[in-house]
Design a protein around this motif. Structure first.
Motif, short mmCIF file in Angstrom:
data_model
loop_
_atom_site.label_atom_id
_atom_site.label_comp_id
_atom_site.label_asym_id
_atom_site.label_seq_id
_atom_site.Cartn_x
_atom_site.Cartn_y
_atom_site.Cartn_z
N UNK A 1 0.52 -1.10 -0.04
CA UNK A 1 0.02 0.07 0.04
C UNK A 1 0.83 1.25 0.03
N UNK A 2 0.22 2.11 -0.42
CA UNK A 2 1.03 3.58 -0.31
C UNK A 2 0.31 4.63 -1.33
N UNK A 3 0.62 5.67 -1.17
CA UNK A 3 -0.10 6.97 -2.14
C UNK A 3 0.48 6.64 -3.35
N UNK A 4 -0.16 7.38 -4.46
CA UNK A 4 0.16 7.45 -5.68
C UNK A 4 1.78 8.06 -5.92
N UNK A 5 2.39 7.39 -6.66
CA UNK A 5 3.54 7.56 -7.01
C UNK A 5 4.77 7.20 -5.95
N UNK A 6 4.27 6.24 -4.78
CA UNK A 6 5.05 5.74 -3.87
C UNK A 6 6.14 4.65 -4.39
N UNK A 7 5.92 4.30 -5.61
CA UNK A 7 6.76 3.21 -6.15
C UNK A 7 6.40 1.72 -5.95
N UNK A 8 4.92 1.66 -5.85
CA UNK A 8 4.37 0.25 -5.70
C UNK A 8 4.72 -0.64 -6.94
N UNK A 9 4.32 -0.10 -7.81
CA UNK A 9 4.24 -1.00 -9.13
C UNK A 9 5.62 -1.17 -9.79
N UNK A 10 6.49 0.02 -9.41
CA UNK A 10 7.93 -0.26 -9.65
C UNK A 10 8.71 -1.34 -8.98
#
Length: 264
Positions: free
Chosen positions: A34-43
């Motif tokens: 979890x985390x905000x948009x742009x936190x790096x989750x998908x990366x």
């Protein structure tokens, strides 16, 4: 299977996206990322799937680097469900799910009995058996996502990495998808799932990893990670809390304004 990521760093277009990520993942556990948009989750998920090389750090699968394990073996052990459910093939849903068996087959070989059985199990689990003969362009976005989830399940991998699999799903199918992912973990596979719904993350996941600005802000049980201070720092929100049938839930309630932070 166990995945060990140590001091992972990634920059995209010259901008740091992940910094100093340490993460251990193991079979039988459902982890919510979890985390905000742009936190790096998908990366991070793409790095874990060996689809994106890290600029620094180390990544090992059962103690081996990806090159030593081999591309085919890695494809058999890790299933990846990408974000968005975009499909560029005019294939029938049954054929799309069958693509999940490619890592287990020799080139140009026909599907065998074990492949057909895995495909049938996956389509039933994702509730898409009725779509087998329909092309993906005839399905809604949520239905396509469920077909792609079935394709990932058909791999019958030791580790399933799913990037926002709830996108486009109605509330019933969100609940069913989360229950399915948890059953997958209980059956012995590792599951890592990117989520935005904090209540579903807290309810279904064994463990949560909260990313903020490319770093791990918190990693632990849902109760420990979903603390007010963590959510305020990462998301900039105040949450409302409650309990239903003995299970806690959190709802984003209002933004935290600068004057609120100053006053506190």
């Amino acid at each position: 299977m166990q995945i060990e990521a140590r001091d992972i760093a990634v920059s995209l277009s010259g901008k740091p996206v992940l910094r100093g990520i340490d993460l251990s993942l193991r079979a039988g556990e459902m982890v919510g990322l979890i985390g905000p948009n742009g936190a790096g989750k998908t990366t991070l998920l793409r790095v874990l799937a060996d689809l994106l090389p890290a600029d620094a750090g180390s990544l090992r699968y059962d103690g081996l680097i990806a090159k030593a394990l081999g591309r085919r073996t890695l494809a058999q052990r890790i299933a990846f469900l990408a974000q968005g459910g975009t499909v560029h093939w005019q294939l029938r849903a049954g054929a799309v799910v069958a693509l999940g068996r490619l890592p287990h087959r020799r080139p140009f070989a026909d599907l065998g009995p074990s492949d057909h059985a895995a495909i049938t199990r996956a389509m039933a689990a994702a509730d898409v058996s009725a779509f087998a003969g329909r092309t993906l362009d005839s399905l809604s976005g949520g239905e396509r996502m469920r077909v792609l989830l079935a394709r990932a399940l058909a791999v019958e991998a030791q580790m399933l990495l799913a990037d926002e699999p709830l996108a486009g799903l109605d509330p019933l199918h969100q609940l069913e998808a989360m229950a399915l992912l948890r059953r997958t973990a209980r059956a012995g596979a590792g599951v890592v799932v990117v989520l935005h719904d904090l209540s579903l993350a807290g309810r279904f996941c064994d463990r949560l990893v909260l990313l903020d600005q490319g770093r791990v802000l918190a990693d632990g049980t849902p109760g420990a990670v979903l603390e007010d201070a963590n959510l305020a720092r990462a998301f900039g929100v105040e949450v409302a809390r409650g309990e239903h049938h003995g299970q806690p839930y959190v709802l984003p309630w209002r933004p935290i304004r600068r004057e609120d932070e100053t006053a506190s």
